[in-house]
Motif scaffolding. Sequence first.
Motif, PDB file in Angstrom:
ATOM      1  N   THR A  26       0.820  -1.212   0.000  1.00  0.00           N
ATOM      2  CA  THR A  26       0.000   0.000   0.000  1.00  0.00           C
ATOM      3  C   THR A  26       0.854   1.262   0.000  1.00  0.00           C
ATOM      4  O   THR A  26       0.332   2.366   0.096  1.00  0.00           O
ATOM      5  N   ASP A 259      -6.986   6.708   3.057  1.00  0.00           N
ATOM      6  CA  ASP A 259      -5.592   6.923   3.427  1.00  0.00           C
ATOM      7  C   ASP A 259      -5.489   7.437   4.860  1.00  0.00           C
ATOM      8  O   ASP A 259      -6.255   8.298   5.293  1.00  0.00           O
ATOM      9  N   LYS A 264       0.318   8.747   6.078  1.00  0.00           N
ATOM     10  CA  LYS A 264       0.152   8.921   4.620  1.00  0.00           C
ATOM     11  C   LYS A 264       0.471   7.663   3.817  1.00  0.00           C
ATOM     12  O   LYS A 264       0.414   7.686   2.586  1.00  0.00           O
ATOM     13  N   LYS A 267      -3.667   2.515   5.340  1.00  0.00           N
ATOM     14  CA  LYS A 267      -5.093   2.687   5.068  1.00  0.00           C
ATOM     15  C   LYS A 267      -5.853   2.537   6.390  1.00  0.00           C
ATOM     16  O   LYS A 267      -5.465   1.753   7.261  1.00  0.00           O
TER      17      LYS A 267
END
Length: 302
Positions: A26, A259, A264, A267
């Motif tokens: 991610t 997000d 940053k 998730k």
Amino acid sequence: MILKEIDSKNHKNQMRTLDALLKNSTSDKQKSVIRIERAKLENGYKAEKENAYYINFNLSDSKNTIILHDIRLEHNGRTAQFDHILVDRVEIVILESKSFKNSILTIKKDGSLEVQNGKKIYTQSNPVEQNNRHKVVLESFLKDNFNFSNRLIVNHKVLIHPETNIANKILPEGFVRADAFVSQWLNEKESDTNGFLKVVKIVTTRLISEKNTHAIANLLMNSHRPILFDYTKKYRVPSKPKLENKIEENQGIYNIEKDCPRCKEGKLVLRKSKGKSNKYASNKFFGCDRFPKCRFTKSTVC
């Protein structure tokens, strides 16, 4: 004759692992690093395979030379990865494959490689010195396993893929184009044995029996220890948690997999408190899936 081919199964398994990590990651930064790792692995494999083609084409039918591709030795606490090894009655040759397609290669005076790809320029260490280190491992291995090892001569070359653009007008010692290597090697052996005295010297001090060449090649093949590198430990991509898909409308201020506003990279996922005490009115809350690296949480209640 070809005794061992390149280990394509191990390569495919490594590529599958990297592809899975790339899919599940991610983090854009991590994905970029994994893509670079994947490209290096794929380019290295292609270089070995394509350079092996030129060796096989010229020597696969030879009764005097045994070909082994992709051999990794572990001996006396040292390891050496050989792209190609040739075993014949006169010498053993270590070959290191290099490929820089669509790039400009400059071999510097110190033997290091300067590679220009577009505007980017990067440097690689001297592959001849790498071969020298591998030679030490191989000679030690032969000495510990064969009583005639003092008659074995180990040489080495760096094979440059023929489609590589080379800035050097003349290749330095130790480097040769892959498509020209076999013919040059055979010519060197022939010129080295010209003259009666040289022939006598080789027969009495260097030449080993066909039986012994097969013994050496077979032991090398049976001693091959492929590296089983675990990319999942190098790139710790979290497995995707099982999410609760339904949330009451008045509970949600963040959607699942939004997000994380703090790190940053992660998730937000719906979590459930395990303890009795909970700082939120509901026992459900949103938390970053990078926990414990990121400890951001948010209530599900407006």
